[in-house]
Design a protein around this motif. Structure first.
Motif, PDB file in Angstrom:
ATOM      1  N   ASN A 232       0.972  -1.282  -0.017  1.00 29.29           N
ATOM      2  CA  ASN A 232       0.103   0.025  -0.008  1.00 29.29           C
ATOM      3  C   ASN A 232       0.898   1.173  -0.033  1.00 29.29           C
ATOM      4  O   ASN A 232       1.665   1.255   0.681  1.00 29.29           O
ATOM      5  N   SER A 233       0.571   2.189  -0.817  1.00 27.43           N
ATOM      6  CA  SER A 233       1.240   3.537  -1.208  1.00 27.43           C
ATOM      7  C   SER A 233       0.173   4.629  -0.954  1.00 27.43           C
ATOM      8  O   SER A 233      -0.630   4.619  -1.521  1.00 27.43           O
ATOM      9  N   SER A 237      -0.863  15.125  -3.598  1.00 30.38           N
ATOM     10  CA  SER A 237      -0.136  16.108  -4.461  1.00 30.38           C
ATOM     11  C   SER A 237       0.538  17.323  -3.232  1.00 30.38           C
ATOM     12  O   SER A 237       1.529  17.800  -3.352  1.00 30.38           O
ATOM     13  N   ASP A 301      -8.097  12.762   5.400  1.00 31.76           N
ATOM     14  CA  ASP A 301      -8.090  11.482   5.239  1.00 31.76           C
ATOM     15  C   ASP A 301      -8.149  11.009   6.604  1.00 31.76           C
ATOM     16  O   ASP A 301      -7.720  11.550   7.384  1.00 31.76           O
TER      17      ASP A 301
HETATM   18  O1  DLL Z   1      -2.947  10.471  -5.156  1.00 32.11           O
HETATM   19  C1  DLL Z   1      -0.702  10.771  -4.879  1.00 32.11           C
HETATM   20  C2  DLL Z   1      -0.364   9.426  -5.059  1.00 32.11           C
HETATM   21  C3  DLL Z   1       0.033   8.876  -6.197  1.00 32.11           C
HETATM   22  C4  DLL Z   1      -0.409   8.533  -3.891  1.00 32.11           C
HETATM   23  C5  DLL Z   1       0.133   7.536  -6.402  1.00 32.11           C
HETATM   24  C6  DLL Z   1      -0.155   7.078  -4.074  1.00 32.11           C
HETATM   25  C7  DLL Z   1       0.323   6.564  -5.232  1.00 32.11           C
HETATM   26  P1  DLL Z   1      -3.720  13.283  -5.204  1.00 32.11           P
HETATM   27  O2  DLL Z   1      -4.242  13.030  -6.485  1.00 32.11           O
HETATM   28  O3  DLL Z   1      -3.629  14.681  -4.631  1.00 32.11           O
HETATM   29  O4  DLL Z   1      -2.500  12.518  -4.819  1.00 32.11           O
HETATM   30  O5  DLL Z   1      -4.896  12.503  -4.195  1.00 32.11           O
HETATM   31  C8  DLL Z   1      -4.698  12.285  -2.854  1.00 32.11           C
HETATM   32  O6  DLL Z   1      -5.949  10.291  -2.560  1.00 32.11           O
HETATM   33  O7  DLL Z   1      -5.873  12.714   0.046  1.00 32.11           O
HETATM   34  C9  DLL Z   1      -6.340  10.297  -0.513  1.00 32.11           C
HETATM   35  O8  DLL Z   1      -7.673  10.477  -0.230  1.00 32.11           O
HETATM   36  C10 DLL Z   1      -6.121   9.350  -1.532  1.00 32.11           C
HETATM   37  N1  DLL Z   1      -5.122   8.467  -1.439  1.00 32.11           N
HETATM   38  C11 DLL Z   1      -3.793   8.295  -1.899  1.00 32.11           C
HETATM   39  N2  DLL Z   1      -3.333   7.187  -1.581  1.00 32.11           N
HETATM   40  C12 DLL Z   1      -4.098   6.451  -0.879  1.00 32.11           C
HETATM   41  C13 DLL Z   1      -3.997   5.058  -0.198  1.00 32.11           C
HETATM   42  C14 DLL Z   1      -2.226  11.170  -5.017  1.00 32.11           C
HETATM   43  N3  DLL Z   1      -3.253   4.545  -0.444  1.00 32.11           N
HETATM   44  C15 DLL Z   1      -5.624  11.534  -1.982  1.00 32.11           C
HETATM   45  N4  DLL Z   1      -5.037   4.829   0.477  1.00 32.11           N
HETATM   46  C16 DLL Z   1      -5.318  11.262  -0.596  1.00 32.11           C
HETATM   47  C17 DLL Z   1      -6.384   5.532   0.339  1.00 32.11           C
HETATM   48  C18 DLL Z   1      -5.435   7.230  -0.848  1.00 32.11           C
HETATM   49  N5  DLL Z   1      -6.394   6.709  -0.012  1.00 32.11           N
END
Ligand code: DLL
Length: 432
Positions: A232-233, A237, A301
């Motif tokens: 899990n990652s 942004s 979150d």
């Molecule tokens: O989603 C960054 C990212 C890219 C994370 C690739 C992991 C891998 P944003 O588009 O700004 O950035 O969305 C962020 O996505 O506040 C959470 O609500 C949700 N989110 C990200 N990772 C997880 C996870 C990327 N592993 C928003 N589990 C965050 C649950 C996640 N929610």
């Protein structure tokens, strides 16, 4: 495997002393931006008075609305000639916001991502296929630079084009992928449809999966089918992107890099810190960011800090799987429901396929919830009796999990809209 053992295993007292020193610097740096200059003045905070962590809670919160109101450059604290990149959030909850990076920010970010990847057992002998979108989304370039920093052979595929993805995995002997959970489920279906058995036909060993919430059930499903270990990652942004928190091989929560961020968990209503180990909203402060420092950011979150030391030896605290956002909580007939609860119920059933969607409407003034569920290819034979039984058991499972009885509509495999990035799981037509 460690990427930077000294930093990753730093004793807590040292880590906290480092945080204190960095917080002093970050308060001063932030005050150079128009937004914080203004916000600090409003809150009566003199940034030079911040002595360390003990003063953290005197600092004001920052919200996504602030980022929107001061869009695009209001939070930039560096000279624009030192700013080298911008990314924008996917805007899943509204208008997009922009984030800016200096050279050092990009460098630190790559380092954090390399740490995360090394933590899963990936190393420079791996072939890494990045299957998330490049461009404004941070998942592409963020993971890309981290993978190169680690020394993996990096294939910058981006999202979509599934047949080509599969061909590349075969041709180059891909061993590590980065992918969103919804796209990973879709990929599995495509493999099955093409008669490809990843365990037999591919060299895949690690899948880095994140950017949206998913359940343990989804992890199991992916691991079983792909024959790879799923990690899990977590990231966002506003805090660079991916690489904020990641699972190590113990898979007992995600280590959050506390030399780069201060983590707080607060009660979403009172904004007071929750008791140790309790669930609440994540609040984060950047400690090393030059171009756009952010202080006490209400991430929204929901998670908790897991207790105890991790056997891997890393001292950075671990957060639990994100169970939802304080703002994606649905209120259905007065009951609080998180889409992740419905996913939990669905993914515990092997007859359920990869796609599902919640549709909320108002019927004669009352909330109505319908859940559209794809039947798994392996189960779908079109037998009405069998399908009716499945419909009832899905309904029961969701009711058990959420206390709400949904209408369940079964659909044929692969018929719900697919996304190659983040899936749209909820369609709320109640306001319209
Ligand atoms: O989603 C960054 C990212 C890219 C994370 C690739 C992991 C891998 P944003 O588009 O700004 O950035 O969305 C962020 O996505 O506040 C959470 O609500 C949700 N989110 C990200 N990772 C997880 C996870 C990327 N592993 C928003 N589990 C965050 C649950 C996640 N929610």
């Amino acid at each position: 495997m460690f990427w930077d053992k000294v930093k990753e295993t730093m004793p807590r007292e040292e880590l906290e002393a480092l945080q204190s020193a960095r917080l002093r610097e970050v308060a001063l740096r932030a005050a150079r931006s128009p937004f914080y200059k203004n916000r600090f003045a409003e809150a009566g905070v003199e940034p030079g008075d911040v002595r360390g962590l003990e003063d953290l809670r005197r600092l004001p919160f920052t919200t996504k609305q602030d980022l929107r109101d001061w869009f695009p450059y209001g939070l930039v604290a560096a000279d624009m000639k030192d700013v080298v990149r911008l990314h924008a959030s996917s805007g899943t909850t509204g208008k997009s916001t922009a984030v800016f990076y200096s050279r050092a920010d990009i460098d630190n970010w790559a380092d954090m991502v390399a740490r995360c990847m090394a933590m899963t057992g990936a190393d420079s002998s791996d072939v890494f296929q990045n299957m998330t979108g490049y461009g404004m989304f941070t998942g592409g370039l963020g993971m890309h630079f981290g993978a190169e920093r680690l020394g993996m052979l990096t294939i910058p595929m981006g999202a979509g084009n599934t047949k080509w993805q599969m061909a590349n995995m075969k041709m180059y002997g891909t061993t590590v992928i980065h992918i969103t959970p919804s796209y990973a489920l879709h990929l599995c279906e495509e493999f099955a449809a093409e008669g490809i058995d990843p365990k037999r036909d591919l060299k895949l060993r690690i899948a880095l999966v994140g950017a949206e919430p998913y359940s343990e059930g989804t992890r199991r499903k992916l691991e079983d089918f792909l024959g790879a270990s799923v990690f899990n990652s977590y990231g966002l942004s506003e805090m660079n992107g991916p690489g904020v928190a990641f699972e190590c091989v113990e898979k007992n929560g995600m280590h959050l890099w506390e030399d780069h961020y201060i983590l707080e968990i607060v009660d979403p209503k009172t904004l007071e810190p929750v008791a140790e180990g309790e669930r609440g909203e994540i609040v984060m402060t950047t400690l090393t960011r030059e171009a756009m420092p952010i202080i006490r950011y209400r991430v929204r979150d929901l998670t908790s800090v897991l207790p105890g030391a991790c056997p891997c030896g890393r001292t950075h605290r671990r957060i639990d799987r994100i169970t939802g956002r304080s703002d994606d909580m649905l209120i259905i007939k007065g009951v609080n429901v998180f889409p992740s609860q419905i996913e939990d119920a669905l993914m515990s059933m092997s007859e359920v396929g990869g796609g599902w969607q919640i549709e909320l409407t108002r019927v004669e003034g009352a909330d109505h919830i319908a859940v559209n569920v794809e039947v798994a290819d392996s189960f779908f034979r079109g037998d009405i009796k069998e399908l009716n039984r499945l419909r009832k058991s899905i309904q029961g499972a969701i009711k058990n999990e959420t206390l709400v009885t949904p209408e369940v509509k079964l659909v044929e495999p692969n018929t719900l809209p697919r996304s190659v990035g983040k899936a749209v799981r909820v369609i709320d037509k109640r306001q319209i």
